[in-house]
Design a protein around this motif. Structure first.
Motif: not given
Lengths: 165, 138
Positions: A22, A28-31, A33-35
């Protein structure tokens, strides 16, 4: 049975591969922090994704403004409009009655708001399109972009847009 | 029949590889798309997005290379069933969203559901292919 276990192992290895890789991707997708869903974001605006409003750049829009060959519609609040707007722009906030405005619009109609995401402008543009205005576009960069690029502007309330403006 | 299974395996592998590769440049956008399905807690959406793409990539590679074919096809079928489930629940709730299938801005529609169900057919065909009979040495 064996196939199921191997599929689970494959899934686990793929998951680790995805998590490890990632950070190497451009966005990259935030691992950690909430999405949240777009509709749960602060200031989210209902937006019909099936209605794609074309964008127009400052470079293309400015000459149309100077030559008075397009109608500009300011979708911000009346106070923001009065504080400064594109030369000759009319004011129409989302949900306001556009009846007085419609006869004054000349094609193309360029809608802008105060935010680069253009969600409010998209909404007003969608409303105008629903009323039969065929060529509606949204100004890329919105009002801040217009100002920063040195586009012509003026201030004051809109005398022709409707009562109280 | 062997050729049909081979074609299905290569096709499914190529679809999964393509799906993974088109998402790689913008995994954040894919995570946001998953969040818009409004079925997973916000805290796990990011890791799940990265994991899904990793699994898609590995599944696609395995199917196209012809290694762990049956498990990879089983995994592909499971993922497609999950995708269909996600799509159906979102569409049934009237949620307007991008499908996130191959990166980009494609809208999620009932047509997307039909396409995923159609993709399930070759994946299942590979997953359920009969094992070759063990060779006996006399």
């Amino acid at each position: 049975m064996r196939t199921g276990i191997q599929a689970m192992i494959l899934c686990a290895v793929g998951s680790i591969l995805g998590l490890a890789g990632n950070a190497l991707t451009p966005r990259p997708a935030p691992l950690r922090e909430p999405v949240h869903a777009a509709a749960e974001q602060p200031g989210a605006v209902c937006h019909d994704l099936s209605v794609e409003i074309p964008r127009i750049s400052f470079t293309d829009a400015a000459p149309l403004c100077i030559a008075c060959k397009a109608s500009f519609v300011d979708a911000r609040s009346a106070a923001e409009y009065a504080g400064g707007h594109v030369n000759g722009a009319l004011h129409l906030a989302p949900g306001e009655d556009p009846a007085l405005l419609l006869p004054q619009l000349r094609s193309p109609v360029i809608v802008y708001d105060g935010d680069a995401a253009c969600a409010v402008a998209d909404k007003v543009a969608g409303e105008l399109r629903a009323l039969g205005v065929a060529d509606v576009r949204v100004l890329s960069g919105a009002w801040p972009g217009w100002l920063a690029a040195g586009g012509p502007g003026e201030s004051g309330a809109c005398a022709v847009c409707g009562a109280g403006r | 029949m062997k050729r049909v299974v081979l074609a299905c395996r290569l096709f499914t592998g190529a679809v999964f590889l393509f799906a993974a590769v088109t998402k790689l440049p913008d995994l954040r956008a894919f995570a946001e798309t998953i969040a818009n399905f409004r079925i997973l807690p916000a805290a796990v959406v990011g890791p799940i997005a990265a994991m899904v793409v990793g699994v898609e990539l590995l599944t696609g590679l395995a199917l196209t290379a012809g290694v762990f074919t049956r498990p990879a096809a089983t995994l592909a079928s499971g993922m497609l069933v999950l995708f269909v489930g996600f799509l159906v629940q979102a569409l049934a709730r009237g949620i307007d969203l991008r499908c996130g299938c191959f990166g980009g801005d494609e809208l999620a529609t009932w047509g997307t559901v039909v396409r995923d169900v159609a993709l399930l057919v070759p994946a299942l065909l590979v997953a359920l292919q009969p094992r070759p009979a063990p060779q006996t040495v006399s």
